[in-house]
Scaffold this motif. Structure first.
Motif, PDB file in Angstrom:
ATOM      1  N   GLU A   1      42.702  57.755  35.462  1.00  0.00           N
ATOM      2  CA  GLU A   1      43.513  56.980  34.521  1.00  0.00           C
ATOM      3  C   GLU A   1      42.781  57.035  33.187  1.00  0.00           C
ATOM      4  N   MET A   2      43.517  57.343  32.122  1.00  0.00           N
ATOM      5  CA  MET A   2      42.827  57.437  30.830  1.00  0.00           C
ATOM      6  C   MET A   2      43.821  57.368  29.679  1.00  0.00           C
ATOM      7  N   ARG A   3      43.235  57.213  28.501  1.00  0.00           N
ATOM      8  CA  ARG A   3      43.989  57.284  27.249  1.00  0.00           C
ATOM      9  C   ARG A   3      43.374  58.367  26.389  1.00  0.00           C
ATOM     10  N   GLY A   4      44.232  59.098  25.690  1.00  0.00           N
ATOM     11  CA  GLY A   4      43.786  60.038  24.672  1.00  0.00           C
ATOM     12  C   GLY A   4      44.171  59.474  23.321  1.00  0.00           C
ATOM     13  N   ALA A   5      43.240  59.428  22.394  1.00  0.00           N
ATOM     14  CA  ALA A   5      43.503  58.875  21.069  1.00  0.00           C
ATOM     15  C   ALA A   5      43.092  59.878  20.006  1.00  0.00           C
ATOM     16  N   GLY A   6      43.886  59.935  18.947  1.00  0.00           N
ATOM     17  CA  GLY A   6      43.593  60.834  17.837  1.00  0.00           C
ATOM     18  C   GLY A   6      44.736  60.797  16.846  1.00  0.00           C
ATOM     19  N   ARG A   7      45.100  61.994  16.362  1.00  0.00           N
ATOM     20  CA  ARG A   7      46.217  62.056  15.411  1.00  0.00           C
ATOM     21  C   ARG A   7      47.055  63.302  15.673  1.00  0.00           C
ATOM     22  N   VAL A   8      48.325  63.207  15.317  1.00  0.00           N
ATOM     23  CA  VAL A   8      49.240  64.344  15.381  1.00  0.00           C
ATOM     24  C   VAL A   8      49.020  65.144  14.099  1.00  0.00           C
ATOM     25  N   VAL A   9      48.620  66.394  14.236  1.00  0.00           N
ATOM     26  CA  VAL A   9      48.254  67.197  13.071  1.00  0.00           C
ATOM     27  C   VAL A   9      49.432  67.366  12.104  1.00  0.00           C
ATOM     28  N   ALA A  10      50.617  67.652  12.620  1.00  0.00           N
ATOM     29  CA  ALA A  10      51.775  67.939  11.755  1.00  0.00           C
ATOM     30  C   ALA A  10      52.162  66.764  10.869  1.00  0.00           C
ATOM     31  N   THR A  11      52.006  65.546  11.374  1.00  0.00           N
ATOM     32  CA  THR A  11      52.457  64.375  10.625  1.00  0.00           C
ATOM     33  C   THR A  11      51.310  63.526  10.088  1.00  0.00           C
ATOM     34  N   GLY A  12      50.112  63.700  10.666  1.00  0.00           N
ATOM     35  CA  GLY A  12      48.999  62.835  10.316  1.00  0.00           C
ATOM     36  C   GLY A  12      49.074  61.481  11.001  1.00  0.00           C
ATOM     37  N   GLY A  13      50.149  61.263  11.757  1.00  0.00           N
ATOM     38  CA  GLY A  13      50.340  59.989  12.452  1.00  0.00           C
ATOM     39  C   GLY A  13      49.423  59.855  13.647  1.00  0.00           C
ATOM     40  N   PRO A  14      49.315  58.634  14.157  1.00  0.00           N
ATOM     41  CA  PRO A  14      48.418  58.397  15.288  1.00  0.00           C
ATOM     42  C   PRO A  14      48.933  59.042  16.574  1.00  0.00           C
ATOM     43  N   PHE A  15      48.004  59.466  17.400  1.00  0.00           N
ATOM     44  CA  PHE A  15      48.303  59.949  18.741  1.00  0.00           C
ATOM     45  C   PHE A  15      47.604  58.998  19.697  1.00  0.00           C
ATOM     46  N   ASP A  16      48.364  58.402  20.598  1.00  0.00           N
ATOM     47  CA  ASP A  16      47.790  57.491  21.581  1.00  0.00           C
ATOM     48  C   ASP A  16      48.627  57.636  22.840  1.00  0.00           C
ATOM     49  N   MET A  17      48.074  58.324  23.829  1.00  0.00           N
ATOM     50  CA  MET A  17      48.836  58.645  25.033  1.00  0.00           C
ATOM     51  C   MET A  17      48.055  58.190  26.261  1.00  0.00           C
ATOM     52  N   THR A  18      48.769  57.596  27.207  1.00  0.00           N
ATOM     53  CA  THR A  18      48.183  57.198  28.486  1.00  0.00           C
ATOM     54  C   THR A  18      48.531  58.256  29.519  1.00  0.00           C
ATOM     55  N   TYR A  19      47.558  58.579  30.348  1.00  0.00           N
ATOM     56  CA  TYR A  19      47.719  59.613  31.366  1.00  0.00           C
ATOM     57  C   TYR A  19      47.249  59.116  32.720  1.00  0.00           C
ATOM     58  N   ILE A  20      47.834  59.648  33.743  1.00  0.00           N
ATOM     59  CA  ILE A  20      47.277  59.613  35.090  1.00  0.00           C
ATOM     60  C   ILE A  20      47.264  61.060  35.539  1.00  0.00           C
ATOM     61  N   ALA A  21      46.128  61.511  36.031  1.00  0.00           N
ATOM     62  CA  ALA A  21      45.995  62.892  36.484  1.00  0.00           C
ATOM     63  C   ALA A  21      45.448  62.901  37.912  1.00  0.00           C
ATOM     64  N   VAL A  22      45.979  63.804  38.706  1.00  0.00           N
ATOM     65  CA  VAL A  22      45.464  64.049  40.048  1.00  0.00           C
ATOM     66  C   VAL A  22      44.865  65.449  39.996  1.00  0.00           C
ATOM     67  N   VAL A  23      43.546  65.521  40.187  1.00  0.00           N
ATOM     68  CA  VAL A  23      42.814  66.759  39.960  1.00  0.00           C
ATOM     69  C   VAL A  23      42.071  67.161  41.235  1.00  0.00           C
ATOM     70  N   THR A  24      42.242  68.427  41.620  1.00  0.00           N
ATOM     71  CA  THR A  24      41.535  68.970  42.775  1.00  0.00           C
ATOM     72  C   THR A  24      40.629  70.100  42.304  1.00  0.00           C
ATOM     73  N   VAL A  25      39.398  70.072  42.792  1.00  0.00           N
ATOM     74  CA  VAL A  25      38.383  71.063  42.434  1.00  0.00           C
ATOM     75  C   VAL A  25      38.006  71.843  43.689  1.00  0.00           C
ATOM     76  N   ARG A  26      37.970  73.163  43.541  1.00  0.00           N
ATOM     77  CA  ARG A  26      37.567  74.049  44.643  1.00  0.00           C
ATOM     78  C   ARG A  26      36.484  74.992  44.116  1.00  0.00           C
ATOM     79  N   ASP A  27      35.372  75.055  44.803  1.00  0.00           N
ATOM     80  CA  ASP A  27      34.267  75.941  44.415  1.00  0.00           C
ATOM     81  C   ASP A  27      33.861  75.740  42.954  1.00  0.00           C
TER      82      ASP A  27
END
Length: 141
Positions: A88-114
């Motif tokens: 569970e996480m948030r990504g924060a920054g800015r949208v390059v095209a508009t200069g507006g804020p970027f603030d997105m919440t994510y849930i990721a299911v990640v599997t690692v092999r080798d």
């Protein structure tokens, strides 16, 4: 990263690479046959990428669209499958095209092999990107 690296440590390293805008090194963390899925992708957006090269093509211009500054509130949960984590996480920054804020919440299911990412299901919220003035949908398609 060595094959003995835990999925949580590999994932934390991947976030650092994204903040550093080092997309080639981020892609190098993937297995050749790795898959990336977007179960909530809006119409016209990819729902599944198959293979490291497809992931590389999708991510190649990411820093040109989203300028990430931070990943606050990262929570990594272990599962009963040692190779799989839920993030569970948030990504924060800015949208390059508009200069507006970027603030997105994510849930990721990640599997690692080798020591490589073999599966990544990204449950991001496309509705947040569709909000007026977000500029995200137009800039990343």
């Amino acid at each position: 990263m060595p094959a003995s690296t835990s999925p949580a440590d590999l994932y934390r390293h991947s976030l650092r690479l994204l903040l550093d805008k080092n997309i080639p090194a981020w892609v190098d963390l993937w297995a050749e046959d790795g898959t990336m899925e977007f179960p909530f992708a809006p119409q016209g957006w990819p729902q599944r990428l198959e293979g490291k090269q497809a992931v590389a093509a999708y991510m190649r211009h990411y820093p040109d669209h989203i300028d990430l500054h931070d990943f606050p509130d990262v929570r990594i949960h272990q599962t009963t499958a040692p190779e799989t984590i839920v993030v569970e996480m948030r990504g924060a920054g800015r949208v390059v095209a508009t200069g507006g804020p970027f603030d997105m919440t994510y849930i990721a299911v990640v599997t690692v092999r080798d020591g490589r990412i073999s599966s990544y299901r990204d449950y991001w919220n496309p509705l947040a990107a569709l909000e007026p003035g977000a500029g995200f949908m137009e800039s990343t398609r």
